[in-house]
Design an enzyme around this catalytic site. Structure first.
Site, short mmCIF file in Angstrom:
data_model
loop_
_atom_site.label_atom_id
_atom_site.label_comp_id
_atom_site.label_asym_id
_atom_site.label_seq_id
_atom_site.Cartn_x
_atom_site.Cartn_y
_atom_site.Cartn_z
CE LYS A 38 -12.86 -45.60 4.28
NZ LYS A 38 -14.14 -44.93 4.48
NE ARG A 133 -21.34 -45.54 5.74
CZ ARG A 133 -20.09 -45.40 5.31
NH1 ARG A 133 -19.45 -46.41 4.77
NH2 ARG A 133 -19.45 -44.24 5.42
C1 LIG Z 1 -14.28 -44.11 3.37
C2 LIG Z 1 -15.10 -42.90 3.37
C3 LIG Z 1 -14.95 -41.95 2.33
C4 LIG Z 1 -14.02 -42.16 1.15
O1 LIG Z 1 -14.58 -43.09 0.24
P1 LIG Z 1 -13.85 -43.40 -1.16
O2 LIG Z 1 -14.84 -44.25 -1.88
O3 LIG Z 1 -12.60 -44.11 -0.84
O4 LIG Z 1 -13.62 -42.09 -1.82
C5 LIG Z 1 -15.71 -40.80 2.40
N1 LIG Z 1 -16.57 -40.59 3.43
C6 LIG Z 1 -16.74 -41.47 4.42
C7 LIG Z 1 -17.71 -41.16 5.51
C8 LIG Z 1 -16.00 -42.65 4.43
O5 LIG Z 1 -16.18 -43.51 5.43
#
Ligand SMILES: *Cc1c(COP(=O)(O)O)cnc(C)c1O
Length: 362
Positions: A38, A133
């Site tokens: 993302k 969250r």
């Molecule tokens: C963005 C996201 C991740 C990845 O997080 P990083 O810190 O970039 O490794 C993993 N799980 C969820 C649910 C996310 O939204």
């Protein structure tokens, strides 16, 4: 020939090496990696960089990005990281093999959509072990898993959690063990295998390397550690990875010597802020063609240690280049390393050109 400015340069071969290094580290601890795309808007250069790295899934929070992944083409399963809204249910089933969910209403809608499409949709049920969250509160996890298991279009693949994002709660042996125990309870109550336990994101890597991750945790969803090579608990370089993976490039459109304190009575700036200024005397100031429409200037670190970001309005980034390490003139390109937030913003701005900085080795 490089593309126009402002632009993002993606060093795909370095990201490729980062992904391989992290997949290796995780494999040593029995963990598979879902690569999270993302922060780079699932750019095709990133997707190519992730080829042949040993990752087992492509994951993204946005359906728009999963569509990009589908268009680029992948043989890997796809994971939707955010529960879909009401209008996104059919697209979620079409574009993601698995999604992270916590609400039975949404899983029921996903089940109906899967039945209509003649397919089945996998879900990982999220549990909140403290970060506040997403995730089912642990006291009714068994109830939610049991009900989801009865939905005709749904395969409940396992459980997951997410930490260090909202509450800043660090992954620990305690909260990971709690996740495993909750999986075991739900397994006993339903008879389902619930074989996937997705322990979290890049912030889980330090716990894994310390050897204190429970062995049942077999999946992590990793974005920043692969793409920016950072330990997300303190932003230090992650062992075995490169940090110089992405550069934001702008160009100088004005260069003038000016005082460092505005002249005249000051009020609010364009963003409603009262700004204070440091008097450094008369300085050589460059205006670069990048602005808050593209990125918050706090998300940019100049690559030349002689450059200082002074601030930005919507379209003008002001950089003190008095002590520039190399000569500057109108048209000179000025480079920055983005933070996670800076990368997220520039990667999703349609006003920023994106390109692979080096051809991906084949
Ligand atoms: C963005 C996201 C991740 C990845 O997080 P990083 O810190 O970039 O490794 C993993 N799980 C969820 C649910 C996310 O939204």
């Amino acid at each position: 020939m490089n593309g126009p400015t402002p632009r993002l340069e993606i060093f795909a071969d370095r990201i490729h090496d980062n992904a391989r290094a992290i997949v290796h580290q995780c494999a040593d601890h029995g963990i598979q990696v879902a690569a999270v795309t993302k922060v780079l808007h699932a750019h095709p250069a990133l997707l190519r960089a992730l080829d042949d790295t040993g990752i087992t899934m492509l994951a993204d929070s946005r359906l728009q990005n999963l569509r990009r992944i589908a268009e680029t083409g992948t043989s890997l399963p796809t994971l939707l990281l955010r529960a879909p809204g009401r209008h996104d249910i059919d697209a979620a089933v079409q574009l993601a093999d698995i999604s992270l969910n916590s609400s039975l209403i949404t899983m029921t809608a996903l089940s109906d959509a899967a039945v209509r499409a003649g397919t089945r949709h996998g879900v990982i049920i999220m549990v909140d072990v403290g970060d506040l969250r997403e995730g089912v509160w642990p006291d009714h996890l068994v109830e939610v898993v049991s009900a989801a298991a009865k939905l005709p279009g749904i395969d409940v693949r396992g459980v997951g959690t997410n930490l260090a994002c909202y509450g800043g709660v660090q992954p620990s042996a305690e909260n990971m063990t709690r996740l495993v125990q909750l999986r075991d309870l739900a397994r006993e109550a339903t008879g389902l295998e619930l074989g996937l336990i997705s322990g979290g994101n890049s912030a889980n890597l330090p716990l894994m390397m310390s050897g204190d991750m429970p062995s049942e945790i077999n999946n992590l969803r990793i974005g920043e550690a692969i793409i920016l090579g950072r330990n997300t608990l303190d932003r230090s370089p992650w062992p075995g990875t490169c940090q110089d993976t992405i550069q934001v490039v702008s160009e100088i459109i004005e260069l003038e010597r000016k005082p460092s304190i505005p002249l005249g009575r000051t009020g609010e700036d364009a963003f409603g802020q009262h700004v204070t200024f440091t008097d450094r005397g008369v300085r050589l100031r460059a205006i670069c063609n990048l602005g808050r429409q593209d990125v918050n200037p706090s998300g940019l670190t100049p690559i030349d240690p002689g450059h200082i970001v002074l601030g930005a309005s919507s379209d003008h980034l002001i950089v003190d280049v008095t002590d520039s390490g190399s000569p500057v003139e109108i048209g000179t390109e000025v480079r920055f390393r983005p933070t996670y937030a800076g990368l997220l913003a520039t990667a999703t701005s349609s006003a920023v050109w994106k390109e692979a900085a080096t051809p991906h080795r084949l």
